[in-house]
Design an enzyme around this catalytic site. Sequence first.
Site, mmCIF file in Angstrom:
data_model
loop_
_atom_site.group_PDB
_atom_site.id
_atom_site.type_symbol
_atom_site.label_atom_id
_atom_site.label_comp_id
_atom_site.label_asym_id
_atom_site.label_seq_id
_atom_site.Cartn_x
_atom_site.Cartn_y
_atom_site.Cartn_z
ATOM 1 N N HIS A 40 0.851 -1.193 0.000
ATOM 2 C CA HIS A 40 0.000 0.000 0.000
ATOM 3 C C HIS A 40 0.887 1.244 0.000
ATOM 4 O O HIS A 40 1.934 1.268 0.659
ATOM 5 C CB HIS A 40 -0.919 -0.006 1.231
ATOM 6 C CG HIS A 40 -2.031 0.991 1.112
ATOM 7 N ND1 HIS A 40 -1.822 2.334 1.296
ATOM 8 C CD2 HIS A 40 -3.336 0.849 0.785
ATOM 9 C CE1 HIS A 40 -2.971 2.981 1.101
ATOM 10 N NE2 HIS A 40 -3.912 2.096 0.780
ATOM 11 N N GLU B 61 -3.945 1.468 -7.301
ATOM 12 C CA GLU B 61 -4.337 2.635 -6.504
ATOM 13 C C GLU B 61 -3.429 3.806 -6.866
ATOM 14 O O GLU B 61 -2.307 3.914 -6.322
ATOM 15 C CB GLU B 61 -4.193 2.336 -5.005
ATOM 16 C CG GLU B 61 -5.107 1.254 -4.494
ATOM 17 C CD GLU B 61 -5.375 1.392 -2.993
ATOM 18 O OE1 GLU B 61 -6.541 1.397 -2.612
ATOM 19 O OE2 GLU B 61 -4.414 1.517 -2.211
#
Length: 263
Positions: free
Chosen positions: A95, A167
């Site tokens: 992430h 993302e």
Amino acid sequence: MRHPLIIGNWKLNGNKHMVNHLITALRNKLSNIIGCDVAIAPPMIYLDKAKYNLADSRIALCAQNVDLHVSGAFTGEISANMLKDIGVKYIIIGHFERRSYHKESNQDIADKFAIIKNEGLIPVLCIGESKAENDAHQTEAVCASQLDAVLNRIGAKAFENSVIAYEPLWAISTGKSANPFQAQTVHKFIRDYLVLHDNTVAEQVIIQYGGSVNAGNAAAFFTQPDIDGALVGGASLNADVFAAIVKAAVQAKQKLALASCCL
Ligand code: 13P
């Protein structure tokens, strides 16, 4: 046809009361949903409690991180086999918030991917470019290098039964999501990049979109052929909104299936 997968990444939010309350609400609102896999990723300290609250539901458990090691003198860390032990199914790695605030490298992330696969769990590998890289038209090169780290470490077969989450950094927690058509272009690039290594694996791998997904924009993402669901941050903290996103995924994929069978 790939099943969409929606994961709610709670990040550093919640308390015991919220775990009880949000999971009860999600169980009620999602009890009849079929055709979409759903998971929630509460903070580590609440995973065990969440597992208990999710008993006999179809909502799976996801961890937000894992250590590079399986056991030993690594104070404060949590291993993949511990997460497996308490019933976790998915683990988010790579992430942006961990790459950025915890200086995790592509190599660290590839090592985590390998450890998760070794335990028989499912990695959710986050990739994506910064605003500057996007402006410089480097999106594909950045995604390719993030994928290469795993491909070079354990090969394309490792992506079998794995998840990729695209993302773009500039869309995370900003309220400014990517344009769904532009996101589709990147998702197609990611799938085609894997096709170069293994066609079958590329066709079945789930590629989620993440970055300011909400109930209003979800359907526009899910009607894209290579967007197989979402990794949802802020909007996953509200049961009504999260359930609406899950329902949008079910409806969009039903529409796509209908359209493809009528061709
Ligand atoms: P937001 O949905 O809050 O933008 O967060 C996206 C994300 O980082 C999910 O992992």
